[in-house]
Design a protein around this motif. Sequence first.
Motif, short mmCIF file in Angstrom:
data_model
loop_
_atom_site.label_atom_id
_atom_site.label_comp_id
_atom_site.label_asym_id
_atom_site.label_seq_id
_atom_site.Cartn_x
_atom_site.Cartn_y
_atom_site.Cartn_z
N TYR A 114 45.73 38.62 33.53
CA TYR A 114 44.83 37.48 33.76
C TYR A 114 45.38 36.18 33.17
N VAL A 120 40.69 34.42 34.55
CA VAL A 120 40.76 34.97 35.91
C VAL A 120 39.67 34.35 36.79
N ARG A 161 35.49 40.08 31.43
CA ARG A 161 36.53 39.65 32.38
C ARG A 161 36.39 38.17 32.69
N GLU A 169 44.55 43.12 40.18
CA GLU A 169 43.15 43.50 40.01
C GLU A 169 42.83 44.73 40.87
#
Lengths: 331, 296
Positions: free
Chosen positions: A133, B135, B130, B46
């Motif tokens: 990420y 992201v 998350r 992902e």
Amino acid sequence: MTAAAPARTLMGMFTNSLDAAVAAADAGRPEPVVRVQGLVKRYGEHEAVRGIDLEVHRGEIFAFLGPNGAGKTTTVEILEGFRQASDGSVWVLGQDPWQAPGSWRARLGIVLQESGAEPGLTTRECVALYAGYYPSPRNIDETLALVGLSEQADERAAKLSGGQRRRLDVALALIGDPELIFLDEPTTGFDPSARRAAWEVVDGLRRLGKTIFLTTHYMDEAERLADRIAVIAAGRIVAEGTPQTLGGRQLEATRITFMLGAAADLQTLPPALAQRLARDDDGLLRLPSTSVTADLHALSGWALERGLELESLEVSRPTLEDVYLQLTSGE
Amino acid sequence: MFFLIKRLMRLRRERQVRVAEDGSASVSQDGPSAAARGPLAMVLHEAAYDLRISLRSPRARLMGIIFPIVLLVIFIGVFGNEHTLVDGSRVSLKVFYVPGILAMSIVVNAYASLVISISGLRETGVLKRRRATPVPAAVLIAGQALATVVNTAITAAILLVVARIFYGVTFAGPALAGVACTTLVGTLAFASIGYAVSGMIGSQEAAQPTVQMTMLPLWFISGVFIPISNLSPALRDLADVFPVQHLSNSLHLASVHASFSASISATDMLVLAVWALGAGAFCAWRFSWLPAGASR
């Protein structure tokens, strides 16, 4: 609408230039990592946070203390960008968290108060998922080693113990190589050895030069870890300082306590000591003292002359816990 | 087949461990991160992990792969010798049940599994964590959708192979392409509906009953378990409003037609697309990454 728009732009230019002037005046000092002014958060009629100011500087470990429901988590979640402030200004790494872009999040590491494991993934896979990420993550194996999870790298994350899971949370917050890390009650529910292990992880972060914003309701944790502490109670900051000076702790009298056998005659004590002395129901004698060395010298000299033993002699400063309970009980 | 994949993955992992032991350095070098390689790499990253999560979930395996196969075997065993009409052609119920159960498995994999897993991830704070990273939301959604497509593709392939080997039910080549297209559109539509429904559910406990209550009745009136020619016109009209009927109808067409154009229904795809867009709009309005009760 159309007439108001240019006026707003003008206002914006004005405040921007004002900000610039303030920034120029502050040029000597580095910009704080977190700056909060007059922060208010309302839920309907209820004011959870009632106008607080905070500053956290680079490289500092800042502990934010308060009882449950004092507004701690609300404040932290506003700083993290999960909640919107009702009023006041909030700057974290130079941005308003509510409107900050993804690139801002890359400079931040967040350990939430509660977060489950990624189901089905191993410890290492969890960290590898999060590494993907971030534009320039830390090394995965090194990060696992830093939090002490190298041995558990191939175990399912869901099967880790509570303390190990929390360390995985820290690894996930750390993998993006953030400048600022939020730790929201990182050791709640831990046994003493797990807490010590967690503290060692925070010491590791300190050595890496990270800025840490820590919330906790354990005094010993704040005392052990923090460079600076702020205490919040009922939505207001009631004290701010170092662990040594919080709430005027350094100014408070030190306590000398001891016990004496029945033979001792307290009438013979030097009057300067006698008038301050108080006796508990269980026979413990308490002597508040602002000049400990002189008082101890006088006391022990008196006891030696008469062949007395000062039993259970203790010299203690008020603990941070005492100060904290005093600060938060007022509400 | 699944166990074969699992075994291959284990072999590969063991080989990697051996390689790691051979190399004297215990720290393996990570290549550039997915985020550094761009949005597409992030979506693939992902999707790979989401797929791993769902393949390792015993619930998802049971519901999404084993349950449809068991139902196929039971239905064909009980009714396999009878006949019905599909788009004007008289066919054995064996032929009827293959696309019917295929439609069901798509609904289970794309809708039921997704609703249950998303509400679980949200309520345990995993989604929030998350979202605490840089992201983008679009990457999380696209990755999840891609993983779901792979998931339904695996299940569909298994079902079609079972149908062919054990029941001799085959599809013409162009009709298989029609099945693939319908499966893709159906999966994306039901995944989108799944996101929307998970946004309406307050707790993980509510997910399972909500999913059952919404799916089961539709299976009975949408040509999954019972040919729609057996239903009253009112029930058929009712079923037409919901997406399951359109997914199953298009798949049924592929079982009786040989050409691509006849084995997929444009109208049905359109209805599925409308449902997908409606669900997407609902998500934009209502979907939250944070656990229920976290007020902003």
